[in-house]
Design an enzyme around this catalytic site. Sequence first.
Site, PDB file in Angstrom:
ATOM      1  N   ASN A 116       0.840  -1.190   0.000  1.00  0.00           N
ATOM      2  CA  ASN A 116       0.000   0.000   0.000  1.00  0.00           C
ATOM      3  C   ASN A 116       0.877   1.243   0.000  1.00  0.00           C
ATOM      4  OD1 ASN A 116      -2.265   1.665   0.193  1.00  0.00           O
ATOM      5  ND2 ASN A 116      -2.130   1.707   2.416  1.00  0.00           N
ATOM      6  N   TYR A 130       1.402   8.433 -13.803  1.00  0.00           N
ATOM      7  CA  TYR A 130       0.820   7.711 -12.664  1.00  0.00           C
ATOM      8  C   TYR A 130      -0.044   6.554 -13.161  1.00  0.00           C
ATOM      9  CZ  TYR A 130      -2.340   6.681  -8.805  1.00  0.00           C
ATOM     10  OH  TYR A 130      -3.095   6.031  -7.851  1.00  0.00           O
ATOM     11  N   LYS A 171       0.258   2.389 -12.661  1.00  0.00           N
ATOM     12  CA  LYS A 171      -0.793   1.521 -12.130  1.00  0.00           C
ATOM     13  C   LYS A 171      -1.225   0.474 -13.155  1.00  0.00           C
ATOM     14  CE  LYS A 171      -0.755   3.207  -8.045  1.00  0.00           C
ATOM     15  NZ  LYS A 171      -0.396   2.382  -6.892  1.00  0.00           N
ATOM     16  N   VAL A 194      -9.527   8.616  -3.175  1.00  0.00           N
ATOM     17  CA  VAL A 194      -9.556   8.315  -1.746  1.00  0.00           C
ATOM     18  C   VAL A 194      -8.996   9.531  -1.016  1.00  0.00           C
ATOM     19  CG1 VAL A 194      -8.771   6.748   0.079  1.00  0.00           C
ATOM     20  CG2 VAL A 194      -9.116   5.876  -2.248  1.00  0.00           C
TER      21      VAL A 194
END
Length: 184
Positions: free
Chosen positions: A18, A89, A93, A124
């Site tokens: 994470n 980014y 991912k 988030v």
Amino acid sequence: MFDEIRQTFDRLDVCINNAGLSHNSPLLTGKPSEWRNTLDVNVMALCICTQLAVKLMQEKGIDDGQIIHISSIGGHRIGTVGQHGLHFYCASKFMVRALTDGLRNELKALKSHIRIASVSPGIVQTEILSTYLKNDPIRKPSDLYGAMKALQPEDIADSVIHILSAPPHVEVHDVILRPYEQAT
């Protein structure tokens, strides 16, 4: 860290990767140092921790462990016009998605029952936007978080618990979740 886990607990059953960051660094004008930082955190650290986790599981005969990568909805789509700073980014991912599937294939080839999953959340409410917007004189994280009810870290934790609670014959591949108000 893995030596400390070995010394303190003598085993590892679950590894949750994470870590993630993003710079507002477009492909045509961004800084290679920011791309490297994103790659090192989002991809290289994940690979290294995964490799060491599986090695420790194998050393201790843990054949029912679980590896969970916290990824991003960005690994399933590219940012739209006006989101050019997110392209690298998103690419990192997308790599996490490919690496997750690759690891799953490698583990199955070894006849291992270690399961691999990922969680791909939308926006988030974390500190990631602080890094992304650090050089933006106009936008602030509170502006984006105020535009919709963002996912909370607890929402991601609930998805991790869902994955961990799956029976041994079930392998969850990817949980995609996003705020109700987030269009893409």
